[in-house]
Design a protein around this motif. Structure first.
Motif, PDB file in Angstrom:
ATOM      1  N   GLY A 156      -5.193  -5.730   4.212  1.00 32.35           N
ATOM      2  CA  GLY A 156      -6.255  -6.234   3.346  1.00 32.35           C
ATOM      3  C   GLY A 156      -7.430  -6.607   4.214  1.00 32.35           C
ATOM      4  O   GLY A 156      -7.240  -6.932   5.399  1.00 32.35           O
ATOM      5  N   GLY A 157      -8.619  -6.507   3.649  1.00 33.21           N
ATOM      6  CA  GLY A 157      -9.808  -6.890   4.404  1.00 33.21           C
ATOM      7  C   GLY A 157     -10.014  -6.058   5.658  1.00 33.21           C
ATOM      8  O   GLY A 157     -10.645  -6.500   6.605  1.00 33.21           O
ATOM      9  N   GLY A 158      -9.476  -4.837   5.647  1.00 29.35           N
ATOM     10  CA  GLY A 158      -9.693  -3.923   6.769  1.00 29.35           C
ATOM     11  C   GLY A 158      -8.879  -4.259   8.017  1.00 29.35           C
ATOM     12  O   GLY A 158      -9.067  -3.642   9.057  1.00 29.35           O
TER      13      GLY A 158
ATOM     14  N   HIS B 120     -15.682  -3.024   7.085  1.00 30.22           N
ATOM     15  CA  HIS B 120     -14.900  -2.750   5.874  1.00 30.22           C
ATOM     16  C   HIS B 120     -15.163  -3.749   4.755  1.00 30.22           C
ATOM     17  O   HIS B 120     -14.441  -3.779   3.768  1.00 30.22           O
ATOM     18  CB  HIS B 120     -13.389  -2.704   6.173  1.00 30.22           C
TER      19      HIS B 120
ATOM     20  N   LYS C   1      -2.364   2.551   9.225  1.00 28.42           N
ATOM     21  CA  LYS C   1      -2.709   1.448   8.315  1.00 28.42           C
ATOM     22  C   LYS C   1      -1.505   0.558   8.044  1.00 28.42           C
ATOM     23  O   LYS C   1      -0.376   1.028   7.986  1.00 28.42           O
ATOM     24  CB  LYS C   1      -3.206   2.016   6.965  1.00 28.42           C
TER      25      LYS C   1
ATOM     26  N   GLU D 128      -2.369   8.066   7.818  1.00 28.18           N
ATOM     27  CA  GLU D 128      -3.230   8.796   6.890  1.00 28.18           C
ATOM     28  C   GLU D 128      -4.204   9.662   7.663  1.00 28.18           C
ATOM     29  O   GLU D 128      -4.592   9.309   8.782  1.00 28.18           O
ATOM     30  CB  GLU D 128      -4.062   7.782   6.099  1.00 28.18           C
ATOM     31  N   LYS D 129      -4.642  10.746   7.043  1.00 30.18           N
ATOM     32  CA  LYS D 129      -5.713  11.516   7.656  1.00 30.18           C
ATOM     33  C   LYS D 129      -6.951  10.623   7.687  1.00 30.18           C
ATOM     34  O   LYS D 129      -7.250   9.934   6.724  1.00 30.18           O
ATOM     35  CB  LYS D 129      -5.979  12.776   6.815  1.00 30.18           C
TER      36      LYS D 129
ATOM     37  N   ILE E   5     -19.649   5.616   4.445  1.00 28.08           N
ATOM     38  CA  ILE E   5     -19.125   4.266   4.745  1.00 28.08           C
ATOM     39  C   ILE E   5     -19.471   3.776   6.152  1.00 28.08           C
ATOM     40  O   ILE E   5     -19.310   2.606   6.451  1.00 28.08           O
ATOM     41  CB  ILE E   5     -17.588   4.162   4.530  1.00 28.08           C
TER      42      ILE E   5
ATOM     43  N   LYS F   1       0.807  -1.223   0.000  1.00 28.34           N
ATOM     44  CA  LYS F   1       0.000   0.000   0.000  1.00 28.34           C
ATOM     45  C   LYS F   1       0.840   1.273   0.000  1.00 28.34           C
ATOM     46  O   LYS F   1       0.411   2.294  -0.538  1.00 28.34           O
ATOM     47  CB  LYS F   1      -0.953  -0.030   1.175  1.00 28.34           C
TER      48      LYS F   1
ATOM     49  N   LEU G 261     -10.702  10.226   7.392  1.00 28.49           N
ATOM     50  CA  LEU G 261     -11.845  10.975   6.856  1.00 28.49           C
ATOM     51  C   LEU G 261     -13.083  10.513   7.616  1.00 28.49           C
ATOM     52  O   LEU G 261     -13.308   9.314   7.754  1.00 28.49           O
ATOM     53  CB  LEU G 261     -11.983  10.715   5.361  1.00 28.49           C
TER      54      LEU G 261
ATOM     55  N   GLU H   2      -6.507   2.535  -2.560  1.00 28.24           N
ATOM     56  CA  GLU H   2      -5.735   1.396  -3.062  1.00 28.24           C
ATOM     57  C   GLU H   2      -6.184   1.028  -4.466  1.00 28.24           C
ATOM     58  O   GLU H   2      -7.206   1.507  -4.951  1.00 28.24           O
ATOM     59  CB  GLU H   2      -5.854   0.180  -2.134  1.00 28.24           C
TER      60      GLU H   2
ATOM     61  N   GLN I  57     -20.997  -0.765   3.843  1.00 29.62           N
ATOM     62  CA  GLN I  57     -20.023  -1.756   4.281  1.00 29.62           C
ATOM     63  C   GLN I  57     -20.268  -2.133   5.727  1.00 29.62           C
ATOM     64  O   GLN I  57     -20.771  -1.346   6.509  1.00 29.62           O
ATOM     65  CB  GLN I  57     -18.596  -1.179   4.208  1.00 29.62           C
TER      66      GLN I  57
ATOM     67  N   HIS J 167     -17.253   5.430  -0.342  1.00 31.67           N
ATOM     68  CA  HIS J 167     -16.261   4.616  -1.045  1.00 31.67           C
ATOM     69  C   HIS J 167     -16.681   4.593  -2.513  1.00 31.67           C
ATOM     70  O   HIS J 167     -17.736   4.063  -2.852  1.00 31.67           O
ATOM     71  CB  HIS J 167     -16.238   3.192  -0.469  1.00 31.67           C
TER      72      HIS J 167
HETATM   73  P1  ADP Z   1      -8.213  -2.955   2.928  1.00 29.24           P
HETATM   74  O1  ADP Z   1      -7.230  -3.300   1.849  1.00 29.24           O
HETATM   75  O2  ADP Z   1      -7.842  -3.535   4.259  1.00 29.24           O
HETATM   76  O3  ADP Z   1      -9.616  -3.235   2.529  1.00 29.24           O
HETATM   77  P2  ADP Z   1      -8.476  -0.082   2.325  1.00 29.24           P
HETATM   78  O4  ADP Z   1      -7.354   0.871   2.310  1.00 29.24           O
HETATM   79  O5  ADP Z   1      -9.075  -0.474   1.022  1.00 29.24           O
HETATM   80  O6  ADP Z   1      -8.046  -1.380   3.174  1.00 29.24           O
HETATM   81  O7  ADP Z   1      -9.615   0.494   3.251  1.00 29.24           O
HETATM   82  C1  ADP Z   1     -10.754  -0.264   3.582  1.00 29.24           C
HETATM   83  C2  ADP Z   1     -11.804   0.619   4.175  1.00 29.24           C
HETATM   84  O8  ADP Z   1     -11.304   1.291   5.351  1.00 29.24           O
HETATM   85  C3  ADP Z   1     -12.278   1.731   3.264  1.00 29.24           C
HETATM   86  O9  ADP Z   1     -13.278   1.317   2.365  1.00 29.24           O
HETATM   87  C4  ADP Z   1     -12.805   2.699   4.307  1.00 29.24           C
HETATM   88  O10 ADP Z   1     -14.038   2.212   4.799  1.00 29.24           O
HETATM   89  C5  ADP Z   1     -11.804   2.613   5.440  1.00 29.24           C
HETATM   90  N1  ADP Z   1     -10.691   3.581   5.301  1.00 29.24           N
HETATM   91  C6  ADP Z   1      -9.507   3.393   4.668  1.00 29.24           C
HETATM   92  N2  ADP Z   1      -8.742   4.518   4.718  1.00 29.24           N
HETATM   93  C7  ADP Z   1      -9.451   5.452   5.385  1.00 29.24           C
HETATM   94  C8  ADP Z   1      -9.220   6.844   5.764  1.00 29.24           C
HETATM   95  N3  ADP Z   1      -8.086   7.483   5.459  1.00 29.24           N
HETATM   96  N4  ADP Z   1     -10.196   7.478   6.446  1.00 29.24           N
HETATM   97  C9  ADP Z   1     -11.349   6.832   6.787  1.00 29.24           C
HETATM   98  N5  ADP Z   1     -11.626   5.553   6.462  1.00 29.24           N
HETATM   99  C10 ADP Z   1     -10.705   4.860   5.779  1.00 29.24           C
END
Ligand code: ADP
Length: 450
Positions: free
Chosen positions: A163-165, A235, A158, A200-201, A436, A116, A203, A287, A232, A208
């Motif tokens: 993956g998979g939250g 996640h 993060k 990361e900031k 989300i 990532k 949000l 991603e 979701q 999504h």
């Molecule tokens: P994964 O690969 O584990 O699924 P992602 O980076 O795709 O991780 O993020 C999965 C979910 O986590 C996103 O769809 C969102 O719901 C939440 N998320 C990820 N990054 C952020 C962020 N910077 N701020 C708020 N929520 C986030």
């Protein structure tokens, strides 16, 4: 074109790939674990090979068994579907060493997007907007506090290999940060064997939104609009739609063009999805998935394009059937992921399907490998099938979805059908007004009770 494709997957996606192969006149090989001997993808394929015992690591993830299956059957290409080995760059390389084509992107692109931190750097270099955060990995708490102070709390820690939250922790204030870092690192180490994390900031109320792309590996690439997957739970996507109720045509074209231009520069090959969070009119890259996604049918329904057919064509070195100007988005589509899970507790509910009736009629599509009498094994994911509905407008689509959900019968196991029947009658959903976090709140308030 390929002569024989081995499908290194199971369930509805194996069936979906098989259908594309049949239409292209390509012979198919199904592989299966001992638990899947009577699965639908095995019945419908031209040939099948048992590749091991039920546990995925011994069968669907077992590279030597898959290579042997290619050798025995003479398959000249492998389609990995999603999950399992779909984003394993090493698998793509090993196949190529054995003169078997991997139906997916170049190994180097799978590798970049699988990390990532690298993915984010690459996206930024290609002109894709990203979430403000650390430049790369965070190795000590001091740096984390400095970066967090710069971008402002709340922040999200993060995992680079996430993956998979999993491996994701929010720090609301500076006091929470050290704890969030250590928990995320521990979780990431346990889940992925890699404890690198970045910042990361966070949000607070994003949607999504993801953009579907297709490239020929030679510098031609197009986008096929976006999907909104904001509904979701933990996640995990539950409901996906296209187009997003939150975007207008010019926002859609703008982000689509940015992504397509980036893919042209990368000389990206095959299908892929660039995922964003969207808040206050701005997109933030999170991603890229270098594979076909579960929710690809909603894009197919509004474009009329068979994405797996295109994916196979470009993997074989053929040109894409379409240019950007051929892509016309028609109407609205929604997908519900029907899982064999309790609709309130989400506890998996494997077992025998005693009655099975799928809805039909105009604009209805069911992608499923289930049938009456089928026993859902406990070893894999709990997806029973995907109900995908198309309408000329979002209103028509919702109306049709309500009807289709009422018609769908899956008896013998618990499913998430009752949850969808509630959602489709809920005002916020009708209004398209959800972010989300909306579904989690809805479930916590007990409104999802059926
Ligand atoms: P994964 O690969 O584990 O699924 P992602 O980076 O795709 O991780 O993020 C999965 C979910 O986590 C996103 O769809 C969102 O719901 C939440 N998320 C990820 N990054 C952020 C962020 N910077 N701020 C708020 N929520 C986030």
């Amino acid at each position: 074109m390929f002569e024989k494709i081995l499908i290194a997957n199971r369930g509805e996606i194996a069936l979906r790939i098989l259908r594309a192969c049949k239409e292209l006149g390509i012979a198919t090989v199904a592989v299966h674990s001992t638990a899947d001997a009577d699965a639908m993808h095995v019945r419908l394929a031209d040939e099948s090979v048992c590749i091991g015992p039920p546990a995925a690591r011994d069968s669907y993830l077992n590279i030597p068994s898959l290579l042997a299956a290619c050798e025995i059957t003479g398959a000249d290409a492998v389609h990995p579907g999603y999950g399992f080995l779909a984003e394993n760059a090493r698998f793509a390389e090993i196949l190529s060493d054995h003169n078997v084509h991997f139906i997916g992107p170049k190994a180097e692109h799978i590798r970049i997007m699988g990390d990532k931190i690298e993915a984010k750097k690459t996206a930024q270099r290609l002109g894709i907007p990203v979430v403000p955060g650390s430049e790369g990995g965070i190795t000590n708490d001091e740096d984390a506090h400095r970066v967090a102070a710069e971008i402002g709390f709340p922040v999200l820690v993060k995992a680079a290999s996430g993956g998979g939250g999993r491996g994701m922790k929010v720090a609301m204030t500076a006091d929470d940060l050290s704890q969030a870092l250590s928990t995320a690192r521990t979780e990431a180490k346990a889940a992925f064997g890699d404890d690198s994390v970045y910042l990361e900031k966070y949000l607070s109320t994003p949607r999504h939104i993801e953009v579907q792309v297709l490239g020929d590996g030679k510098g031609n690439a197009i986008h096929l609009g976006e999907r909104d997957c904001s509904l979701q739970r933990r996640h995990q996507k539950v409901w996906e739609e296209a187009p997003s109720p939150a975007l207008n045509a010019s926002q859609r074209t703008e982000i689509g063009e940015i992504v397509a231009a980036a893919m042209r520069e990368l000389k990206y090959l095959g299908v892929g999805t660039v995922e964003f969070l969207y808040e206050d009119g701005r997109f933030y890259f999170i991603e890229m998935n270098t594979r076909i996604q579960v929710e690809h049918p909603v894009t197919e329904m509004i474009t009329g394009i068979d994405l797996i057919n295109e994916q196979i064509r470009v993997a074989a070195g053929l040109p894409m059937n379409f240019t950007q100007k051929d892509i016309v988005l028609d109407g609205h589509a929604i997908e519900c992921r029907i899982n064999a899970e309790h609709p309130r507790t989400f506890r998996p509910s494997p077992g025998k399907i005693t009655h099975y009736h799928v809805p039909g009629g105009l604009g209805i599509r069911v992608d499923s490998a289930a049938y009456q009498g089928y026993t859902i094994p406990p070893y894999y994911d709990s997806l029973v099938g995907k109900l995908i509905v198309h309408g000329r407008t979002r209103e028509e689509c919702l109306m049709r979805l309500r009807r289709a959900l009422d018609e769908f019968v899956v008896d013998g196991v618990e499913t998430t059908l009752p949850l969808f029947r509630t959602l489709v009658r809920t005002q916020a959903i009708a209004d398209g007004a959800y972010d989300i976090h909306w579904l989690e709140h809805f479930l916590a308030e007990g409104e999802g009770k059926s």
